[in-house]
Design a protein around this motif. Structure first.
Motif, short mmCIF file in Angstrom:
data_model
loop_
_atom_site.label_atom_id
_atom_site.label_comp_id
_atom_site.label_asym_id
_atom_site.label_seq_id
_atom_site.Cartn_x
_atom_site.Cartn_y
_atom_site.Cartn_z
N CYS A 107 4.48 18.19 2.96
CA CYS A 107 4.14 18.21 4.38
C CYS A 107 3.63 19.59 4.78
O CYS A 107 3.79 20.57 4.05
CB CYS A 107 5.36 17.84 5.22
SG CYS A 107 5.97 16.17 4.89
N TYR B 125 5.63 2.36 -1.41
CA TYR B 125 6.98 2.79 -1.06
C TYR B 125 6.98 4.30 -0.87
O TYR B 125 6.43 5.02 -1.70
CB TYR B 125 7.98 2.43 -2.16
CG TYR B 125 8.20 0.95 -2.36
CD1 TYR B 125 9.19 0.26 -1.66
CD2 TYR B 125 7.42 0.23 -3.27
CE1 TYR B 125 9.39 -1.09 -1.85
CE2 TYR B 125 7.61 -1.12 -3.47
CZ TYR B 125 8.61 -1.78 -2.75
OH TYR B 125 8.80 -3.13 -2.95
N LYS B 126 7.61 4.73 0.19
CA LYS B 126 7.76 6.17 0.44
C LYS B 126 9.19 6.56 0.14
O LYS B 126 10.14 6.00 0.69
CB LYS B 126 7.41 6.51 1.89
CG LYS B 126 7.44 8.00 2.21
CD LYS B 126 7.03 8.24 3.65
CE LYS B 126 7.04 9.72 3.99
NZ LYS B 126 6.64 9.97 5.41
N GLU C 76 12.18 9.45 0.00
CA GLU C 76 12.70 10.72 0.49
C GLU C 76 14.16 10.82 0.08
O GLU C 76 14.78 9.83 -0.28
CB GLU C 76 12.55 10.81 2.01
CG GLU C 76 11.11 10.71 2.49
CD GLU C 76 11.02 10.54 4.00
OE1 GLU C 76 10.56 11.48 4.67
OE2 GLU C 76 11.40 9.47 4.50
N LEU D 30 -1.97 8.51 4.72
CA LEU D 30 -0.52 8.52 4.65
C LEU D 30 0.12 8.76 6.01
O LEU D 30 1.34 8.68 6.14
CB LEU D 30 -0.07 9.59 3.65
CG LEU D 30 -0.61 9.41 2.23
CD1 LEU D 30 -0.19 10.57 1.35
CD2 LEU D 30 -0.14 8.09 1.63
N TRP E 293 14.27 4.93 0.98
CA TRP E 293 12.97 4.30 0.74
C TRP E 293 12.42 3.71 2.03
O TRP E 293 13.15 3.14 2.83
CB TRP E 293 13.12 3.17 -0.27
CG TRP E 293 13.46 3.57 -1.66
CD1 TRP E 293 14.71 3.61 -2.23
CD2 TRP E 293 12.55 3.98 -2.69
NE1 TRP E 293 14.63 4.01 -3.54
CE2 TRP E 293 13.33 4.24 -3.85
CE3 TRP E 293 11.16 4.13 -2.74
CZ2 TRP E 293 12.75 4.65 -5.05
CZ3 TRP E 293 10.59 4.54 -3.93
CH2 TRP E 293 11.38 4.81 -5.07
N THR E 294 11.11 3.80 2.19
CA THR E 294 10.40 3.08 3.24
C THR E 294 9.41 2.15 2.57
O THR E 294 8.57 2.59 1.80
CB THR E 294 9.64 4.04 4.18
OG1 THR E 294 10.56 4.96 4.76
CG2 THR E 294 8.93 3.27 5.27
N TRP F 236 -1.15 4.77 7.37
CA TRP F 236 -1.13 3.69 6.38
C TRP F 236 -2.33 2.77 6.54
O TRP F 236 -2.24 1.56 6.34
CB TRP F 236 0.18 2.89 6.44
CG TRP F 236 1.40 3.72 6.17
CD1 TRP F 236 2.33 4.10 7.07
CD2 TRP F 236 1.80 4.29 4.91
NE1 TRP F 236 3.30 4.87 6.47
CE2 TRP F 236 3.00 5.01 5.14
CE3 TRP F 236 1.27 4.27 3.61
CZ2 TRP F 236 3.67 5.68 4.12
CZ3 TRP F 236 1.94 4.94 2.62
CH2 TRP F 236 3.12 5.64 2.87
N VAL G 226 5.12 8.99 -2.85
CA VAL G 226 4.56 7.68 -2.49
C VAL G 226 4.25 6.93 -3.78
O VAL G 226 3.48 7.39 -4.62
CB VAL G 226 3.29 7.82 -1.63
CG1 VAL G 226 2.66 6.46 -1.37
CG2 VAL G 226 3.63 8.51 -0.31
N TYR H 245 2.81 3.40 -5.49
CA TYR H 245 1.89 2.31 -5.13
C TYR H 245 1.63 1.42 -6.35
O TYR H 245 1.45 1.90 -7.47
CB TYR H 245 0.57 2.85 -4.60
CG TYR H 245 -0.43 1.74 -4.34
CD1 TYR H 245 -0.24 0.87 -3.27
CD2 TYR H 245 -1.51 1.55 -5.18
CE1 TYR H 245 -1.12 -0.17 -3.04
CE2 TYR H 245 -2.40 0.51 -4.95
CZ TYR H 245 -2.20 -0.35 -3.88
OH TYR H 245 -3.07 -1.38 -3.66
N SER I 179 7.74 14.15 0.14
CA SER I 179 8.06 12.77 -0.19
C SER I 179 7.26 12.37 -1.42
O SER I 179 6.37 13.10 -1.88
CB SER I 179 7.73 11.83 0.99
OG SER I 179 6.34 11.87 1.27
#
Length: 213
Positions: free
Chosen positions: A90, A114-115, A117, A183, A126-127, A186, A99, A101, A97
């Motif tokens: 960041c 999926y993200k 952290e 990102l 997970w996101t 999205w 990512v 895919y 994070s």
């Protein structure tokens, strides 16, 4: 194993602590403190969705679990292989994070992102980002998103974009398309290419001049 600056392989230090099983098609991602994140893979029998952290300083592995109190277990990825994992730093250079895919198997290929952290206790958070479910806030019509794929490449560009190129789709069909993923929102955007043939299992990196090699 660890390769030194002198291009010599270091001997593995025996340990009684748990280690990841032997596998292929997993992802390996370095993070700023020197540790390494390993996710997924195929162990010869099944796809894995396990997550491990390796510390070169201690030569020890740690298997990561979800913080169930925050519901992360509900968004933990399915077993994946031949996916991609990109480290994203960041702007503050304090938060980061990973990512993930695509990936899967020739019979069941993923188009999810999926993200990943971590909290201060090293619990994984997970996101799940779904692009093909109409009730998802990130839904895209089929012509506005890449098809599901594995054995592709994804390349981080700055801290807010990721470039996905080629790969294997359902039924083992090779792809030659390129997509850019924001990102921050999205949102997908197709990048039209010339002079590139359908390919899978290739590599890609971003040079200091801002070019993809």
């Amino acid at each position: 194993q660890i390769l030194s600056k002198e291009y010599e392989w270091a001997e593995k230090i025996p340990t009684d602590l748990p280690e990841p099983p032997s596998c292929v098609g997993h992802s390996v991602t370095a993070i700023p403190d020197g540790r390494v994140i390993v996710f997924g893979g195929w162990d010869g029998f099944q796809l894995s969705n396990k997550l491990y952290i390796y510390s070169p300083q201690t030569s020890c592995w740690q298997e990561c679990t979800s913080d169930a109190g925050k519901g992360s277990h509900l968004t933990w990825p399915i077993g994946l292989s031949y996916h991609t994992a990109n480290f994203i730093l960041c702007e503050s250079e304090k938060d980061w994070s990973i990512v993930i895919y695509g990936g899967g198997s020739p019979e069941e290929v993923s188009g999810l992102a999926y993200k990943l952290e971590f909290d201060r206790q090293s619990n994984a958070r997970w996101t799940r980002v779904c692009f093909d479910e109409e009730d998802s806030p990130n839904f895209h019509e089929p012509h506005r998103r890449p098809q599901e794929r594995m054995q592709h490449t994804s390349t981080a560009v700055g801290d807010d974009r990721m470039i996905v190129l080629g790969g294997l789709g359902r039924g083992g069909r090779r792809m030659g398309d390129m997509w850019e993923l924001s990102l921050a929102s999205w949102e997908w955007k197709q990048v039209h290419l010339t002079g590139w043939q359908p390919s899978s299992g290739h590599t890609a990196l971003l040079t200091q001049q801002g070019r993809m090699l």
